[in-house]
Enzyme design. Sequence first.
Site, mmCIF file in Angstrom:
data_model
loop_
_atom_site.group_PDB
_atom_site.id
_atom_site.type_symbol
_atom_site.label_atom_id
_atom_site.label_comp_id
_atom_site.label_asym_id
_atom_site.label_seq_id
_atom_site.Cartn_x
_atom_site.Cartn_y
_atom_site.Cartn_z
ATOM 1 N N SER A 1 99.935 23.311 -13.150
ATOM 2 C CA SER A 1 98.600 22.958 -12.664
ATOM 3 C C SER A 1 97.564 23.138 -13.772
ATOM 4 C CB SER A 1 98.269 23.837 -11.448
ATOM 5 O OG SER A 1 96.910 23.796 -11.134
ATOM 6 N N LYS B 1 95.735 19.916 -16.458
ATOM 7 C CA LYS B 1 94.298 19.674 -16.620
ATOM 8 C C LYS B 1 93.885 19.715 -18.094
ATOM 9 C CE LYS B 1 93.784 22.567 -13.156
ATOM 10 N NZ LYS B 1 93.629 23.206 -11.848
ATOM 11 N N HIS C 1 91.364 27.748 -22.897
ATOM 12 C CA HIS C 1 91.287 27.887 -21.445
ATOM 13 C C HIS C 1 91.450 29.340 -21.063
ATOM 14 C CE1 HIS C 1 91.710 26.915 -17.208
ATOM 15 N NE2 HIS C 1 92.682 27.790 -17.178
ATOM 16 N N ARG D 1 99.063 23.835 -1.504
ATOM 17 C CA ARG D 1 99.654 25.147 -1.821
ATOM 18 C C ARG D 1 98.808 26.273 -1.244
ATOM 19 N NH1 ARG D 1 99.248 25.017 -7.833
ATOM 20 N NH2 ARG D 1 99.914 27.176 -7.697
ATOM 21 N N ASP E 1 97.320 17.128 -8.992
ATOM 22 C CA ASP E 1 97.111 18.573 -8.976
ATOM 23 C C ASP E 1 96.091 18.957 -7.909
ATOM 24 O OD1 ASP E 1 97.115 21.373 -10.016
ATOM 25 O OD2 ASP E 1 95.044 20.837 -10.484
HETATM 26 N N1 URA Z 1 94.410 27.845 -11.330
HETATM 27 C C1 URA Z 1 94.802 26.545 -11.355
HETATM 28 O O1 URA Z 1 94.140 25.698 -11.931
HETATM 29 N N2 URA Z 1 95.952 26.213 -10.730
HETATM 30 C C2 URA Z 1 96.708 27.108 -10.094
HETATM 31 O O2 URA Z 1 97.733 26.739 -9.557
HETATM 32 C C3 URA Z 1 96.287 28.445 -10.060
HETATM 33 C C4 URA Z 1 95.122 28.781 -10.695
#
Ligand code: URA
Length: 433
Positions: free
Chosen positions: A183, A187, A82, A168, A161
């Site tokens: 977050s 994923k 990632h 947020r 999320d």
């Molecule tokens: N990228 C994400 O997937 N989540 C975040 O909180 C910030 C950047």
Amino acid sequence: MRMIDIIEKKRDGQELTKEEIYFVIEGYTNGDIPDYQMSAFAMAIYFQDMTSSERVNLTMAMVESGDQIDLSDIKGIKVDKHSTGGVGDTTTLILAPLVASVSVPVAKMSGRGLGHTGGTVDKLEAIEGFQVEIDGKTFNELVNKNKLAVVGQSGNLTPADKKLYGLRDVTATVDAIPLIASSIMSKKIASGADAIVLDVKTGSGAFMKDIEGAKELAHAMVQIGNGAGRNTIAVISDMSEPLGFAIGNALEIKEAIDTLKGQGPKDLEELCLTLGSQMVYLGGKAETIEDAREKLIEVMKSGKAIETFKTFVAAQGGDDSVIDHPEKLPTASYTFEVEAKQDGFVSEIIANEIGIAASVLGAGRATKESEIDLAVGLVLNKKVGEQVKKGESLVTIHSNREDVTDVVEKIYHAYGISEQTVDANPLVYDIIY
Ligand code: URA
Ligand code: CA
């Protein structure tokens, strides 16, 4: 349990239990907990931080809020990579076939993205016929057979999320390390990875602008990954200038092909070898990082890496003849050279500005609904540290419109030329285990 008591507990800096964290995430996902209470909760985390075990529990609660991809039918250790995102970051397209060539299974789920260019899925669609919508069974079979498949994101992954990120964004709570780290990691874990290699970028083109912040985020994510039973490593890499030469969808496919043949930009190749050797090591296909690196160099040299890419493209319906004939990729109607106005040395290339220049040409999406132009983009002819003579081309613009005055202006703004020699930034700052 009552949400108000949990908010108060966090506000006062106490550690929440697993049950309390799951109560919050389940309640927020199904609508029992309203946005205003969740906002207060996020702000309490922003100020009070979270302990290691709270971060792991928050991540796993979000993983369990939706579907989880089951990759257990795929043999071997599934290592995912990632990147926190950058400009002209072609690494996925190179890394996937590269590590698959040394038998690390790559089961990649990728998005379209809202960046300066499209995501990996958009880029692959620059190849005529390439199919990213394949069912789970076919996907698993392809990975077992070819060690590599890429599928577009589908299903209901980490709905908690999705909802929390949206909240947020409008409550000034994006910049909280425990929230960002959970977050991102939720994923990855929901996508079925057994092990994870993170490329945490720092610099003007990155989400984390300074090295200290990038390191803090990297440590947080590595700790969550390992705490959740997924071997995790983070590489901190430079994103002050764009990576490689190409920024654009078809242009990056061509750059990936060149790199897999060992003829790509050196910075891009080096980062791919660094990330790739970590992936091969975590995938259990090498005893040491050095051993892993040698194996990757070998498959680049022998032609196996590009063969793996060809097989992968053909298996997903794509025209694999583009690999020997990249001129078959979508091509823009016009090219323009942006010429240096003076002699000197390139002292900086503000990655973010270059990204925006590519995006306004049409390489990226402004909104989820916008169409991208796969053919357009930029090719950097000079990178930081290189000498340049007045009149030489800094950048080639590939455009489908005749007037590119706005793009040229952005490129001049991004490029700094100095009279003294300049050293490029290091490519890799640190590796965190
Ligand atoms: N990228 C994400 O997937 N989540 C975040 O909180 C910030 C950047
Ligand atoms: Ca690139």
